[in-house]
Design a protein around this motif. Structure first.
Motif, PDB file in Angstrom:
ATOM      1  N   ALA A  41       0.871  -1.392   0.378  1.00 46.40           N
ATOM      2  CA  ALA A  41      -0.001   0.112   0.094  1.00 46.40           C
ATOM      3  C   ALA A  41       1.196   1.085  -0.221  1.00 46.40           C
ATOM      4  O   ALA A  41       0.471   2.161  -1.030  1.00 46.40           O
ATOM      5  CB  ALA A  41      -1.370   0.212   1.630  1.00 46.40           C
ATOM      6  N   ARG A  42       1.749   1.209   0.687  1.00 45.08           N
ATOM      7  CA  ARG A  42       2.864   2.667   0.876  1.00 45.08           C
ATOM      8  C   ARG A  42       3.349   2.474  -1.053  1.00 45.08           C
ATOM      9  O   ARG A  42       3.853   3.697  -1.262  1.00 45.08           O
ATOM     10  CB  ARG A  42       3.632   1.753   1.868  1.00 45.08           C
ATOM     11  N   HIS A  43       3.893   1.213  -0.678  1.00 48.66           N
ATOM     12  CA  HIS A  43       4.387   1.742  -2.350  1.00 48.66           C
ATOM     13  C   HIS A  43       3.735   2.407  -3.486  1.00 48.66           C
ATOM     14  O   HIS A  43       3.675   3.199  -4.533  1.00 48.66           O
ATOM     15  CB  HIS A  43       4.959  -0.003  -2.466  1.00 48.66           C
ATOM     16  N   TYR A  44       2.204   1.566  -3.975  1.00 49.82           N
ATOM     17  CA  TYR A  44       0.670   2.106  -4.487  1.00 49.82           C
ATOM     18  C   TYR A  44       1.361   3.237  -4.440  1.00 49.82           C
ATOM     19  O   TYR A  44       0.998   4.547  -5.615  1.00 49.82           O
ATOM     20  CB  TYR A  44      -0.143   1.267  -4.234  1.00 49.82           C
ATOM     21  N   LEU A  86       1.690   6.567  -6.853  1.00 51.08           N
ATOM     22  CA  LEU A  86       0.399   7.793  -7.163  1.00 51.08           C
ATOM     23  C   LEU A  86       1.216   8.856  -6.629  1.00 51.08           C
ATOM     24  O   LEU A  86       1.045   9.869  -7.426  1.00 51.08           O
ATOM     25  CB  LEU A  86      -0.846   7.045  -6.583  1.00 51.08           C
ATOM     26  N   SER A  87       1.954   9.450  -5.601  1.00 49.31           N
ATOM     27  CA  SER A  87       2.238  10.839  -5.601  1.00 49.31           C
ATOM     28  C   SER A  87       2.910  11.165  -6.138  1.00 49.31           C
ATOM     29  O   SER A  87       3.271  12.040  -6.420  1.00 49.31           O
ATOM     30  CB  SER A  87       2.985  10.035  -3.651  1.00 49.31           C
ATOM     31  N   ASP A  88       4.269  10.294  -6.645  1.00 52.05           N
ATOM     32  CA  ASP A  88       5.066  10.185  -7.990  1.00 52.05           C
ATOM     33  C   ASP A  88       4.313  10.889  -8.866  1.00 52.05           C
ATOM     34  O   ASP A  88       4.177  11.950  -9.547  1.00 52.05           O
ATOM     35  CB  ASP A  88       6.379   9.609  -8.261  1.00 52.05           C
ATOM     36  N   HIS A  89       3.503  10.354  -9.417  1.00 54.95           N
ATOM     37  CA  HIS A  89       2.706  10.365 -10.842  1.00 54.95           C
ATOM     38  C   HIS A  89       1.798  12.013 -10.421  1.00 54.95           C
ATOM     39  O   HIS A  89       2.543  12.705 -11.718  1.00 54.95           O
ATOM     40  CB  HIS A  89       1.805   9.870 -10.783  1.00 54.95           C
ATOM     41  N   PHE A 135       3.084   5.979 -15.000  1.00 55.80           N
ATOM     42  CA  PHE A 135       2.149   4.523 -14.970  1.00 55.80           C
ATOM     43  C   PHE A 135       2.965   3.401 -15.154  1.00 55.80           C
ATOM     44  O   PHE A 135       1.218   2.642 -14.953  1.00 55.80           O
ATOM     45  CB  PHE A 135       1.038   5.223 -16.043  1.00 55.80           C
ATOM     46  N   ASP A 136       3.669   3.000 -15.762  1.00 55.97           N
ATOM     47  CA  ASP A 136       4.153   1.628 -15.562  1.00 55.97           C
ATOM     48  C   ASP A 136       5.026   1.013 -14.246  1.00 55.97           C
ATOM     49  O   ASP A 136       4.163  -0.135 -14.279  1.00 55.97           O
ATOM     50  CB  ASP A 136       5.572   1.426 -16.883  1.00 55.97           C
ATOM     51  N   VAL A 137       5.138   2.296 -13.460  1.00 60.05           N
ATOM     52  CA  VAL A 137       5.357   1.723 -11.497  1.00 60.05           C
ATOM     53  C   VAL A 137       3.977   1.665 -10.887  1.00 60.05           C
ATOM     54  O   VAL A 137       4.073   0.528 -10.474  1.00 60.05           O
ATOM     55  CB  VAL A 137       6.457   2.912 -11.258  1.00 60.05           C
ATOM     56  N   ILE A 138       2.847   2.599 -11.250  1.00 63.46           N
ATOM     57  CA  ILE A 138       2.042   2.480 -10.990  1.00 63.46           C
ATOM     58  C   ILE A 138       1.061   0.670 -11.106  1.00 63.46           C
ATOM     59  O   ILE A 138       0.411   0.585  -9.990  1.00 63.46           O
ATOM     60  CB  ILE A 138       0.915   3.858 -11.533  1.00 63.46           C
ATOM     61  N   ASP A 139       1.034   0.981 -12.312  1.00 71.34           N
ATOM     62  CA  ASP A 139       0.519   0.085 -12.810  1.00 71.34           C
ATOM     63  C   ASP A 139       1.266  -1.028 -11.889  1.00 71.34           C
ATOM     64  O   ASP A 139       0.626  -2.309 -11.444  1.00 71.34           O
ATOM     65  CB  ASP A 139       0.606  -0.913 -13.924  1.00 71.34           C
ATOM     66  N   VAL A 192      -8.317  -1.107   6.349  1.00 72.62           N
ATOM     67  CA  VAL A 192      -8.036  -2.018   5.006  1.00 72.62           C
ATOM     68  C   VAL A 192      -9.237  -2.399   4.238  1.00 72.62           C
ATOM     69  O   VAL A 192      -8.547  -1.261   3.003  1.00 72.62           O
ATOM     70  CB  VAL A 192      -7.843  -3.346   4.670  1.00 72.62           C
ATOM     71  N   ARG A 193     -10.151  -2.006   4.197  1.00 70.61           N
ATOM     72  CA  ARG A 193     -11.081  -1.104   2.889  1.00 70.61           C
ATOM     73  C   ARG A 193     -11.381   0.182   3.232  1.00 70.61           C
ATOM     74  O   ARG A 193     -11.622   1.078   1.968  1.00 70.61           O
ATOM     75  CB  ARG A 193     -12.401  -1.564   3.309  1.00 70.61           C
ATOM     76  N   ALA A 194     -11.083   1.027   4.075  1.00 69.46           N
ATOM     77  CA  ALA A 194     -11.117   2.575   3.936  1.00 69.46           C
ATOM     78  C   ALA A 194      -9.122   2.944   3.051  1.00 69.46           C
ATOM     79  O   ALA A 194      -9.560   3.559   2.101  1.00 69.46           O
ATOM     80  CB  ALA A 194     -10.696   3.274   5.084  1.00 69.46           C
ATOM     81  N   VAL A 195      -8.239   1.926   3.496  1.00 62.91           N
ATOM     82  CA  VAL A 195      -7.468   2.525   2.523  1.00 62.91           C
ATOM     83  C   VAL A 195      -7.125   2.182   1.183  1.00 62.91           C
ATOM     84  O   VAL A 195      -6.882   3.071   0.390  1.00 62.91           O
ATOM     85  CB  VAL A 195      -5.940   1.641   3.398  1.00 62.91           C
ATOM     86  N   ASN A 196      -7.742   0.957   0.815  1.00 61.42           N
ATOM     87  CA  ASN A 196      -8.038   0.560  -0.681  1.00 61.42           C
ATOM     88  C   ASN A 196      -8.972   1.574  -1.187  1.00 61.42           C
ATOM     89  O   ASN A 196      -9.005   2.193  -2.410  1.00 61.42           O
ATOM     90  CB  ASN A 196      -8.740  -1.081  -0.568  1.00 61.42           C
ATOM     91  N   THR A 197     -10.623   2.266  -0.424  1.00 58.47           N
ATOM     92  CA  THR A 197     -11.214   3.102  -1.177  1.00 58.47           C
ATOM     93  C   THR A 197     -10.577   4.001  -1.538  1.00 58.47           C
ATOM     94  O   THR A 197     -10.632   5.300  -2.747  1.00 58.47           O
ATOM     95  CB  THR A 197     -12.468   3.452   0.042  1.00 58.47           C
ATOM     96  N   GLY A 198      -9.500   4.510  -0.476  1.00 55.92           N
ATOM     97  CA  GLY A 198      -9.169   6.217  -0.765  1.00 55.92           C
ATOM     98  C   GLY A 198      -7.553   5.715  -1.719  1.00 55.92           C
ATOM     99  O   GLY A 198      -7.539   6.684  -2.448  1.00 55.92           O
ATOM    100  N   ILE A 199      -6.454   4.369  -1.746  1.00 52.71           N
ATOM    101  CA  ILE A 199      -6.303   4.394  -3.022  1.00 52.71           C
ATOM    102  C   ILE A 199      -7.237   4.444  -4.201  1.00 52.71           C
ATOM    103  O   ILE A 199      -5.925   5.033  -5.336  1.00 52.71           O
ATOM    104  CB  ILE A 199      -5.055   3.719  -2.153  1.00 52.71           C
TER     105      ILE A 199
END
Length: 186
Positions: free
Chosen positions: A71-74, A78-81, A96-100, A125-132
């Protein structure tokens, strides 16, 4: 009663007493053995239960670590993008390749988390998933020029900050589930 009958009666009572006491001792020994077996069986069942609980806790711990890292890496991807979009980078595809790649790893660990974490933690966990997922959707639309009303880089950054907060709450729930106290910062 004559002496012979009295002697015979005394001998019969003596033999009966000896046999009776042996029988009573044997019954008591059998009862003690049964109780020992019950105790050993309870101990064995308790040990197996403790081993299973320990295994479950260790599996959860490993899943928590992997999910948190993914989750942190993902989220960092997203932040880098967002930064690349802010700078007006001509080719956002490399980010976007890194994001994918980060998203694929994240989704794998999210699926595992859904199977083994308790409901209290799964809510976080669901809250994190929804936010990301929300951040990802906004960034895809921003990248392809199909942003909805109110979706811009500032909104994406705001959602990223919310996602980091949700991630912190999730880690706290995970630590609480594992019985680990929060690290002290002082």
């Amino acid at each position: 009663m004559d002496a012979a009958t009295a002697g015979l009666l005394a001998a019969a009572v003596g033999v009966g007493g000896t046999l009776g006491s042996a029988w009573l001792v044997q019954r008591r020994a059998d009862a003690i053995r049964r109780e020992e077996w019950r105790y050993l069986e309870r101990t064995r069942v308790a040990d197996l239960s403790a081993q299973r609980r320990s295994g479950v806790v260790e599996a959860r711990r490993a899943a928590y670590i992997a999910f948190n890292a993914a989750a942190r890496h993902y989220l960092a991807s997203l932040s880098d993008h967002v930064h690349a979009l802010r700078l007006g980078t001509e080719a956002p595809q490399p980010t976007f390749d890194v994001i994918d790649a980060a998203r694929a790893e994240y989704r794998q660990w999210y699926a595992e988390a859904q199977m083994i974490v308790p409901d209290e933690v799964l809510t976080q966990v669901r809250a994190v998933n929804t936010g990301i997922g929300s951040v990802y959707g906004v960034l895809v639309r921003l990248t392809h020029g199909t942003a909805r009303e109110g979706e811009d880089i500032t909104a994406a950054q705001s959602r990223i900050k919310e996602s980091w907060r949700a991630l912190s709450l999730m880690r706290a729930a995970m630590r609480a589930d594992l019985g680990v106290t929060a690290p002290s910062h002082g």
